[in-house]
Design an enzyme around this catalytic site. Structure first.
Site, PDB file in Angstrom:
ATOM      1  N   ASP A  11       0.879  -1.183   0.000  1.00  0.00           N
ATOM      2  CA  ASP A  11       0.000   0.000   0.000  1.00  0.00           C
ATOM      3  C   ASP A  11       0.908   1.221   0.000  1.00  0.00           C
ATOM      4  O   ASP A  11       2.113   1.115   0.256  1.00  0.00           O
ATOM      5  CB  ASP A  11      -0.889  -0.005   1.261  1.00  0.00           C
ATOM      6  CG  ASP A  11      -1.786   1.231   1.344  1.00  0.00           C
ATOM      7  OD1 ASP A  11      -2.255   1.704   0.282  1.00  0.00           O
ATOM      8  OD2 ASP A  11      -1.998   1.755   2.454  1.00  0.00           O
ATOM      9  N   SER A  12       0.309   2.377  -0.259  1.00  0.00           N
ATOM     10  CA  SER A  12       1.067   3.621  -0.195  1.00  0.00           C
ATOM     11  C   SER A  12       1.525   3.906   1.230  1.00  0.00           C
ATOM     12  O   SER A  12       2.321   4.819   1.440  1.00  0.00           O
ATOM     13  CB  SER A  12       0.190   4.780  -0.667  1.00  0.00           C
ATOM     14  OG  SER A  12      -0.914   4.921   0.208  1.00  0.00           O
ATOM     15  N   TYR A  43      -0.424   8.684  -2.291  1.00  0.00           N
ATOM     16  CA  TYR A  43      -0.415   8.458  -3.738  1.00  0.00           C
ATOM     17  C   TYR A  43      -1.549   9.251  -4.410  1.00  0.00           C
ATOM     18  O   TYR A  43      -1.474   9.546  -5.605  1.00  0.00           O
ATOM     19  CB  TYR A  43      -0.667   6.977  -4.046  1.00  0.00           C
ATOM     20  CG  TYR A  43       0.510   6.033  -3.878  1.00  0.00           C
ATOM     21  CD1 TYR A  43       1.685   6.404  -3.231  1.00  0.00           C
ATOM     22  CD2 TYR A  43       0.415   4.739  -4.381  1.00  0.00           C
ATOM     23  CE1 TYR A  43       2.724   5.498  -3.088  1.00  0.00           C
ATOM     24  CE2 TYR A  43       1.464   3.832  -4.242  1.00  0.00           C
ATOM     25  CZ  TYR A  43       2.619   4.218  -3.595  1.00  0.00           C
ATOM     26  OH  TYR A  43       3.645   3.319  -3.462  1.00  0.00           O
ATOM     27  N   CYS A  74      -4.357  -1.064  -2.100  1.00  0.00           N
ATOM     28  CA  CYS A  74      -4.469   0.385  -2.258  1.00  0.00           C
ATOM     29  C   CYS A  74      -5.388   0.641  -3.457  1.00  0.00           C
ATOM     30  O   CYS A  74      -5.092   0.193  -4.571  1.00  0.00           O
ATOM     31  CB  CYS A  74      -3.075   0.954  -2.516  1.00  0.00           C
ATOM     32  SG  CYS A  74      -3.026   2.712  -2.886  1.00  0.00           S
ATOM     33  N   CYS A 184     -10.842   3.780  -0.026  1.00  0.00           N
ATOM     34  CA  CYS A 184      -9.414   3.933   0.272  1.00  0.00           C
ATOM     35  C   CYS A 184      -9.124   3.023   1.458  1.00  0.00           C
ATOM     36  O   CYS A 184      -9.876   3.028   2.446  1.00  0.00           O
ATOM     37  CB  CYS A 184      -9.110   5.390   0.626  1.00  0.00           C
ATOM     38  SG  CYS A 184      -7.448   5.661   1.286  1.00  0.00           S
TER      39      CYS A 184
END
Ligand code: DGL
Length: 262
Positions: A11-12, A43, A74, A184
């Site tokens: 994931d970011s 991101y 993500c 998200c």
């Protein structure tokens, strides 16, 4: 490919642990490796090209670590980069997208809210899904501006986040939503605050369990499910290991979090 290889998840930042948790719960024998690209978070405000570049970087690292499958935990990376990843690497990828479909099928108000990053809401993949369900429903899309940053700073429960959410949800509440889709993977950590703000009848949907189930289906179909307990989960971040360690929900938070420059 050996069944005993790890399930790679990226994931970011710290948010994808909400997906990791579901995968670990559903597939407890699997060895999971979680990669948090917190140094490059968020991101959501980056260009599609940059999101693809970062997703490639994370994929390469997980491949180096021996991943047999990669879960892109993500929404922003999935909606902008998964098509590229799937055509570039000979390994299965599982993505996460806002759960519009279940919300659209269950809404009685014919009005649903989607809270996601700018990168997700402006992607072609999201536009296609949204078009499909917007004929019969009003879809209120809101960019969760600033929320990922706050969660990355370890401030998910701060008063300022409550105030930001109150403002962001206003147009959805005004429109009369009865379903809120969390688009998200950071946002499930905001559910306690969201519940304080939303009218009690509004249902909150996130995609964590669906992603875990899909991971199991794909591993099973490729005969890659392990049958023996593998190593304990591993967590790596290029940000602050303490913030990542803190967000992993108890009783799963005893695993070591490592700093890694990637
Ligand atoms: N967890 C990411 C997502 O699901 C957050 C994106 C970001 O870093 O802005 O979209």
């Amino acid at each position: 490919m050996s069944k005993d290889k790890p399930v790679g998840i990226f994931d970011s930042g710290v948010g994808g642990t909400s997906i990791w948790k579901e995968i670990h719960h559903l597939l407890p024998l699997e060895h999971t490796i979680y990669l948090a690209d917190s140094f490059n978070a968020p991101y959501g405000e980056k260009s599609s090209e940059e999101i693809v570049r970062l997703s490639i970087k994370n994929t390469e690292k997980l491949l180096e670590m021996g991943a047999k499958i990669i879960v892109v935990a993500c929404n922003t990376a999935t909606t902008n980069a998964i098509t590229h990843l799937r055509t570039s690497y000979n390994i299965p990828f599982i993505g996460i997208e806002p759960a519009i479909k279940p919300a659209a099928l269950q809404t009685r108000a014919k009005c649903i809210g989607i809270l996601a990053t700018k990168g997700t809401l402006s992607s072609n993949l999201f536009a296609r899904a949204s078009d499909l369900y917007s004929k019969d429903n009003k879809i209120v899309e809101v960019v969760g501006k600033g929320l990922v940053e706050k969660i990355e700073q370890g401030q998910k429960d701060a008063r300022v986040v409550h105030d930001m959410l109150t403002e962001l949800l206003e147009p959805m509440i005004q429109a009369g939503i009865d379903y809120l889709v969390l688009g998200c993977s950071h946002y499930p950590y905001l559910i306690p605050t969201l519940k304080k703000i939303l009218p009690p009848h509004v249902q909150i949907i996130d995609s964590g369990m669906a992603v875990a189930k899909q991971t199991r289906v794909v591993l099973q179909s490729l005969d890659l499910l392990t049958s023996e307990q593998q190593q304990i989960p591993e967590f790596f971040t290029n940000g602050d290991p303490e913030i990542l360690a803190e967000i992993i929900p108890a009783p799963l938070n005893s695993f070591k979090v490592n700093y890694l420059d990637f």
